[in-house]
Design a protein around this motif. Structure first.
Motif, short mmCIF file in Angstrom:
data_model
loop_
_atom_site.label_atom_id
_atom_site.label_comp_id
_atom_site.label_asym_id
_atom_site.label_seq_id
_atom_site.Cartn_x
_atom_site.Cartn_y
_atom_site.Cartn_z
N TYR A 194 -1.99 10.99 2.41
CA TYR A 194 -3.22 11.46 3.29
C TYR A 194 -2.89 13.01 3.29
O TYR A 194 -1.66 13.52 3.72
N GLU A 197 5.35 -0.46 8.44
CA GLU A 197 5.22 0.67 7.46
C GLU A 197 6.31 1.81 7.74
O GLU A 197 6.89 1.74 8.74
N ALA A 210 -8.59 1.73 2.14
CA ALA A 210 -8.04 2.27 3.08
C ALA A 210 -8.86 3.19 3.94
O ALA A 210 -9.99 3.65 3.49
N CYS A 255 -5.94 -0.39 9.04
CA CYS A 255 -6.84 -0.16 7.77
C CYS A 255 -6.88 -1.77 7.29
O CYS A 255 -8.09 -1.93 6.74
N TRP A 278 0.84 -1.06 -0.04
CA TRP A 278 -0.02 0.08 0.13
C TRP A 278 0.83 1.32 0.01
O TRP A 278 1.67 1.33 0.72
N ILE A 326 -8.19 10.32 9.43
CA ILE A 326 -7.30 9.96 10.55
C ILE A 326 -7.23 11.21 11.19
O ILE A 326 -6.71 12.32 10.74
N ASP A 365 2.39 7.45 3.30
CA ASP A 365 2.31 6.27 4.14
C ASP A 365 2.64 5.04 3.06
O ASP A 365 1.98 5.00 2.03
N GLY A 420 -2.68 6.83 15.16
CA GLY A 420 -2.16 6.11 14.43
C GLY A 420 -0.43 6.24 14.04
O GLY A 420 -0.31 7.42 14.57
N VAL A 421 -0.13 5.91 13.13
CA VAL A 421 1.29 6.12 12.56
C VAL A 421 1.36 7.59 11.95
O VAL A 421 1.98 8.47 11.96
N CYS A 422 0.41 7.50 10.96
CA CYS A 422 0.11 8.92 10.15
C CYS A 422 -0.05 9.98 11.04
O CYS A 422 0.40 11.08 10.78
N ASP A 462 2.96 0.95 3.31
CA ASP A 462 2.72 -0.19 4.22
C ASP A 462 3.23 -1.33 3.48
O ASP A 462 3.10 -1.73 2.36
N HIS A 511 -1.59 2.20 16.74
CA HIS A 511 -1.58 1.92 15.16
C HIS A 511 -3.15 1.73 14.53
O HIS A 511 -3.84 0.82 15.21
N ILE A 512 -3.31 2.37 13.52
CA ILE A 512 -4.75 1.95 12.93
C ILE A 512 -4.72 0.96 11.91
O ILE A 512 -4.10 1.02 11.13
N1 SME Z 1 -1.55 2.26 9.12
C1 SME Z 1 -1.70 3.78 9.39
C2 SME Z 1 -3.40 3.92 8.79
C3 SME Z 1 -3.37 4.15 7.20
S1 SME Z 1 -3.26 2.72 6.41
O1 SME Z 1 -2.65 1.78 6.82
C4 SME Z 1 -3.45 2.78 4.72
C5 SME Z 1 -1.58 4.36 10.31
O2 SME Z 1 -1.84 3.72 11.46
O3 SME Z 1 -1.59 5.54 10.53
#
Ligand code: SME
Length: 163
Positions: free
Chosen positions: A57, A117, A75, A110, A53, A79, A133, A84-86, A135, A107-108
């Motif tokens: 964003y 990532e 996705a 998706c 991926w 956010i 982002d 999350g990471v982003c 992944d 962590h999100i």
């Molecule tokens: N994993 C990301 C979310 C976005 S997606 O994986 C495309 C996060 O924790 O920010």
């Protein structure tokens, strides 16, 4: 750049990034539309490196990112800042390398297939405007070379006025 991408797979990963970044720079230099440029950057990165991926964003409000052009599975569309990471990359104004997403607090997920990532903020002056982002569906799939070269890519895109 014409409509074809040249990648010499005999080169080191760092050299392949340099080759791809040079072509992306030429590509975005001839187009002023942001969505067109971001869409092609995501496509070029997917084609060059086969990422599970890869996408953007965009900062949509003072506290929320919205999904932009990407390549890969469905996705999350929004956010929150700091989530999350982003969201952490946005809040902390720095890139983040995550070898194991399950070990990253908040962590999100998706996609449950995403295992590692790397996330890079894009700046306008001191302000984060956009997040890249990338992944992988493998654990520990990114290293300092990916982080350094993707940071360089984001600096090139900023200097080309993509955002
Ligand atoms: N994993 C990301 C979310 C976005 S997606 O994986 C495309 C996060 O924790 O920010």
């Amino acid at each position: 750049m014409a409509e074809s991408l040249i990648i010499d797979k005999s080169l080191s990963k760092a050299e392949q990034y340099d080759q791809v970044i040079a072509q992306i720079e030429a590509l975005v230099a001839t187009e002023s539309n942001q969505m067109a440029n971001l869409a092609n950057v995501a496509a070029v990165l997917k084609e060059a490196f086969g990422f599970f991926w890869v996408g953007f964003y965009l900062v949509d409000s003072p506290d929320e990112l919205v999904l932009g052009p990407f390549q890969g599975p469905l996705a999350c569309t929004r956010i929150r800042k700091g989530k999350g990471v982003c969201g952490a990359s946005w809040a902390d104004k720095k890139s983040i390398l995550v070898p194991d997403v399950d070990a990253f607090p908040g962590h999100i997920a998706c996609s449950s297939l995403s295992k590692s990532e790397v996330v890079i903020p894009g700046f306008s002056g001191d302000e984060v405007r956009i997040i890249l982002d990338v992944d992988s569906d493998n654990l520990n799939d990114f290293d300092g070379t990916d982080q350094e070269k993707l940071e360089k890519l984001m600096q090139v895109l900023a200097s080309q006025g993509v955002w």
